[in-house]
Design a protein around this motif. Structure first.
Motif, PDB file in Angstrom:
ATOM      1  N   GLN A 101       0.912  -1.222   0.151  1.00  0.00           N
ATOM      2  CA  GLN A 101       0.058  -0.038   0.162  1.00  0.00           C
ATOM      3  C   GLN A 101       0.928   1.352   0.022  1.00  0.00           C
ATOM      4  N   ASN A 102       1.790   1.287   0.785  1.00  0.00           N
ATOM      5  CA  ASN A 102       2.711   2.389   1.185  1.00  0.00           C
ATOM      6  C   ASN A 102       3.619   2.727  -0.222  1.00  0.00           C
ATOM      7  N   ILE A 103       4.050   1.790  -0.751  1.00  0.00           N
ATOM      8  CA  ILE A 103       5.086   1.772  -1.955  1.00  0.00           C
ATOM      9  C   ILE A 103       3.962   2.480  -3.143  1.00  0.00           C
ATOM     10  N   MET A 104       2.957   1.888  -3.198  1.00  0.00           N
ATOM     11  CA  MET A 104       2.154   2.427  -4.283  1.00  0.00           C
ATOM     12  C   MET A 104       1.669   3.679  -4.188  1.00  0.00           C
ATOM     13  N   LEU A 105       1.042   4.102  -2.869  1.00  0.00           N
ATOM     14  CA  LEU A 105       0.682   5.402  -2.741  1.00  0.00           C
ATOM     15  C   LEU A 105       1.718   6.579  -2.577  1.00  0.00           C
ATOM     16  N   LEU A 106       2.936   6.175  -2.151  1.00  0.00           N
ATOM     17  CA  LEU A 106       4.227   7.029  -2.247  1.00  0.00           C
ATOM     18  C   LEU A 106       4.529   7.188  -3.656  1.00  0.00           C
ATOM     19  N   SER A 107       4.514   6.354  -4.180  1.00  0.00           N
ATOM     20  CA  SER A 107       4.856   6.487  -5.968  1.00  0.00           C
ATOM     21  C   SER A 107       3.891   7.058  -6.696  1.00  0.00           C
ATOM     22  N   SER A 156      10.945  -0.839   7.784  1.00  0.00           N
ATOM     23  CA  SER A 156      11.762   0.478   8.440  1.00  0.00           C
ATOM     24  C   SER A 156      11.896   1.548   7.209  1.00  0.00           C
ATOM     25  N   ILE A 157      12.277   1.378   6.079  1.00  0.00           N
ATOM     26  CA  ILE A 157      12.599   2.330   5.063  1.00  0.00           C
ATOM     27  C   ILE A 157      11.072   2.869   4.672  1.00  0.00           C
ATOM     28  N   ILE A 158      10.106   1.923   4.484  1.00  0.00           N
ATOM     29  CA  ILE A 158       8.933   2.502   4.218  1.00  0.00           C
ATOM     30  C   ILE A 158       8.259   3.562   5.182  1.00  0.00           C
ATOM     31  N   THR A 159       8.426   3.306   6.584  1.00  0.00           N
ATOM     32  CA  THR A 159       8.208   3.955   7.689  1.00  0.00           C
ATOM     33  C   THR A 159       8.786   5.181   7.622  1.00  0.00           C
ATOM     34  N   ILE A 160      10.196   5.288   7.529  1.00  0.00           N
ATOM     35  CA  ILE A 160      10.871   6.584   7.320  1.00  0.00           C
ATOM     36  C   ILE A 160      10.366   7.156   6.185  1.00  0.00           C
ATOM     37  N   LEU A 161      10.106   6.901   4.999  1.00  0.00           N
ATOM     38  CA  LEU A 161       9.689   7.468   3.737  1.00  0.00           C
ATOM     39  C   LEU A 161       8.403   8.039   4.164  1.00  0.00           C
TER      40      LEU A 161
END
Length: 216
Positions: A101-107, A156-161
């Protein structure tokens, strides 16, 4: 000690589920409904070809994909969070969906902010191609994250981003941060990530304790 962990797990998981339901009902579904109705209202213009390519990509495709993906992933997170109440080992699947979810929404947010300029009517990369590339990269990340250590590193990386994105969004919309919709856009993803980390920590302890007792 095990009883204590189970109780904490139940409370934290319940809090996670309630938060997800609130976001889904108050923000995701209404936003999706609003976007679909908007597209329907200009359907004749789209069919007649009066809609520019920039508007088609940014105002239609981007909005629909973002809202559909936001709603669908929250539904899946809720379903597997409920299952985790009874089967704690399912917690990693919840994490995998949160990562996707976070990868797609952040992208998508990245594309909206930096890869399109409505004033100059320029698009660095078409939204369809961008989504295809993002899906491919997301699948690659998920395969890499199958291992335990890589899973925690990815999360962890996703949380920081997401934290950086949250701070930037809050700064940009500080004047209207009190508006409900703005608050949900700003804080919903980072809230779920933080709650998930809490649940993950306590469930991990509970599973390790169970494994230790099984070994005995």
């Amino acid at each position: 000690m095990k009883v204590f962990h189970n109780r904490v797990n139940y409370i934290l998981l319940s809090l996670l589920i309630i938060s997800e339901l609130v976001i889904l009902i108050i923000y995701s579904i209404p936003n999706l409904n609003h976007t679909v109705n908007f597209v329907k209202s200009i359907e004749d213009l789209i069919i007649a070809g009066y809609v520019s390519d920039i508007f088609w990509q940014n105002g239609v495709i981007y909005g629909l994909i973002y809202c559909i993906f936001h709603t669908l992933t929250y539904i899946l997170i809720i379903i597997f969070s409920v299952i985790t109440l009874f089967k704690h080992r399912m917690i990693k699947i919840v994490g995998n969906i949160i990562i996707i979810q976070n990868i797609m929404l952040l992208s998508l947010t990245l594309w909206h902010k930096f890869l399109i300029n409505e004033l100059n009517e320029t698009v660095v990369i078409d939204i369809e191609m961008y989504i295809f590339i993002t899906i491919f990269l997301t699948a690659f990340v998920m395969i890499v994250s199958l291992r335990k250590k890589k899973f925690y590193l990815t999360l962890s990386i996703i949380t920081i981003l997401q934290l950086i994105n949250t701070i930037n969004f809050a700064i940009e919309h500080i004047a209207s941060i009190y508006i409900t919709s703005v608050m949900f856009v700003c804080f919903s993803e980072i809230l779920i990530l933080n709650l998930y980390w809490l649940v993950l920590c306590f469930i991990k302890k509970d599973i390790e304790l169970y494994n230790d007792q099984s070994d005995l």
